[in-house]
Design a protein around this motif. Structure first.
Motif, PDB file in Angstrom:
ATOM      1  N   PRO A 120      17.249 -21.277 -29.330  1.00  0.00           N
ATOM      2  CA  PRO A 120      18.478 -20.496 -29.238  1.00  0.00           C
ATOM      3  C   PRO A 120      18.266 -19.202 -28.452  1.00  0.00           C
ATOM      4  O   PRO A 120      17.259 -18.516 -28.601  1.00  0.00           O
ATOM      5  N   THR A 121      19.193 -18.889 -27.585  1.00  0.00           N
ATOM      6  CA  THR A 121      19.137 -17.652 -26.810  1.00  0.00           C
ATOM      7  C   THR A 121      20.411 -16.862 -27.035  1.00  0.00           C
ATOM      8  O   THR A 121      21.461 -17.423 -27.339  1.00  0.00           O
ATOM      9  N   VAL A 122      20.327 -15.558 -26.886  1.00  0.00           N
ATOM     10  CA  VAL A 122      21.476 -14.685 -27.059  1.00  0.00           C
ATOM     11  C   VAL A 122      21.935 -14.231 -25.684  1.00  0.00           C
ATOM     12  O   VAL A 122      21.133 -13.753 -24.891  1.00  0.00           O
ATOM     13  N   ARG A 174      26.903 -23.928 -27.906  1.00  0.00           N
ATOM     14  CA  ARG A 174      27.149 -22.491 -27.757  1.00  0.00           C
ATOM     15  C   ARG A 174      27.920 -22.012 -28.983  1.00  0.00           C
ATOM     16  O   ARG A 174      29.017 -22.501 -29.267  1.00  0.00           O
ATOM     17  N   GLN A 241      28.245  -8.455 -35.826  1.00  0.00           N
ATOM     18  CA  GLN A 241      27.788  -9.087 -34.594  1.00  0.00           C
ATOM     19  C   GLN A 241      28.292  -8.287 -33.386  1.00  0.00           C
ATOM     20  O   GLN A 241      29.432  -7.818 -33.381  1.00  0.00           O
ATOM     21  N   TYR A 247      25.454 -17.470 -28.803  1.00  0.00           N
ATOM     22  CA  TYR A 247      24.106 -17.991 -29.016  1.00  0.00           C
ATOM     23  C   TYR A 247      24.043 -19.401 -28.442  1.00  0.00           C
ATOM     24  O   TYR A 247      24.812 -20.279 -28.820  1.00  0.00           O
ATOM     25  N   ASP A 248      23.121 -19.602 -27.514  1.00  0.00           N
ATOM     26  CA  ASP A 248      22.991 -20.879 -26.813  1.00  0.00           C
ATOM     27  C   ASP A 248      21.827 -21.689 -27.366  1.00  0.00           C
ATOM     28  O   ASP A 248      20.785 -21.136 -27.736  1.00  0.00           O
ATOM     29  N   LYS A 249      22.018 -22.988 -27.369  1.00  0.00           N
ATOM     30  CA  LYS A 249      20.913 -23.906 -27.654  1.00  0.00           C
ATOM     31  C   LYS A 249      21.034 -25.089 -26.703  1.00  0.00           C
ATOM     32  O   LYS A 249      22.078 -25.749 -26.636  1.00  0.00           O
TER      33      LYS A 249
END
Length: 302
Positions: A120-122, A174, A241, A247-249
């Motif tokens: 996961p990336t932000v 996402r 938040q 947040y991507d995966k």
């Protein structure tokens, strides 16, 4: 209003185990208020549900929802069709005459990038230079194909699990933390861009005709979205938040789901949004305002 906190409290309340002698009257009151059809439930004895949450997520009897095999697209859930149609110029309609942006709903078109990490990336989407029309063009549809969408609203009395509407390959998720505004049809007619404000889990990939996306949109008292093939997804988490963050995966091994496979569940009712490309001649088999059941015909490409 602190809708996220309210939703978390409601979620905790739903998980409180009820004494056996209270299960039938309390859950029975809910059944009566929202018109739940107990005859369709796999377990019809209300005393077997330890809490309201278990009843919300009840399974159906295997024989009550045969999945149509003659249409390319079937309904992913029980619910009401808020709107469906062709996407033009990057603008979608949430109900007749009330629109939202495809660009804002899906976020930057990076899900097919080989540079994406499998973890996961932000990412921030403060800067989105493309116009709505240019964004739709960036999806690179197959020559001659058209982009369509369909919105299905799950009421509190509906079956709350949702299924794959077709056979497709999931490549990317996402998660937009977002808000938890109500998504009932009355509110959808009042707040333009409602679905772009709310928390949602957007899954994108490919089906036989090209681009395919299925999104679970949260709402008030629906802070919990569970996806069976994505155990890492956590929704309505504690803490504030940042705005305009998702947040991507990226699934390094794409996940194939078949028509009718169980895909996920809501804790109470909410909304499913389908966005997909299809060849000329694709036709929806439902009308705006129709009540529809999981597994019934939704669209045909012939």
């Amino acid at each position: 209003m602190p809708l996220k906190s309210i939703s978390r409290l409601w979620g905790r309340f739903n998980q409180v185990d009820l004494p056996v002698f209270l299960r039938r009257p309390l859950i029975g009151l809910y059944v009566w208020l929202f018109g739940c059809d107990l005859k369709e439930a796999l377990e019809q004895d209300l005393r077997s549900y330890r809490n309201l949450g278990e009843f919300f997520r009840r399974q159906l009897r295997h024989d009550v929802r045969p999945v149509d095999d003659t249409h390319v697209l079937t309904s992913p859930s029980d619910g009401k069709v808020l709107y469906h149609g062709q996407v033009k110029h990057g603008i979608l309609e949430q109900v007749k005459g009330v629109t939202y942006s495809l660009r804002g709903f899906l976020g930057p078109q990076t899900w097919d990038s080989s540079s994406l990490s499998p973890l996961p990336t932000v990412t921030s989407h403060d800067v989105m230079p493309l116009s709505d029309e240019a964004y739709q063009n960036s999806l690179r549809l197959k020559p001659g194909n058209e982009l369509h969408h369909c919105i299905i609203y799950l009421a509190p009395g509906d079956y709350h699990r949702f299924h794959s509407p077709t056979t497709w390959t999931v490549q990317h998720r996402r998660h937009f933390p977002g808000e938890l505004l109500s998504v009932n049809p009355g509110v959808a007619r009042w707040i333009q861009g409602l679905f772009n404000f709310n928390e949602r889990a957007v899954y994108t990939g490919q089906w036989e005709h090209g681009f395919f996306s299925m999104s679970a949109v949260g709402a008030t008292n629906v802070g919990s979205i569970k996806i069976y093939c994505d155990k890492e997804l956590q929704t309505n988490v504690h803490g504030k938040q940042p705005q305009n963050v998702f947040y991507d995966k990226h699934f390094t091994e794409p996940i194939t789901v078949h028509k009718g496979d169980m895909f996920g569940e809501f804790n109470l009712g909410s909304t499913i949004v389908l966005i997909f490309e299809a060849p000329p001649g694709f036709q929806f088999k439902v009308s705006e305002g129709d009540k529809i059941k999981f597994g019934r015909p939704l669209g045909s490409s012939a």
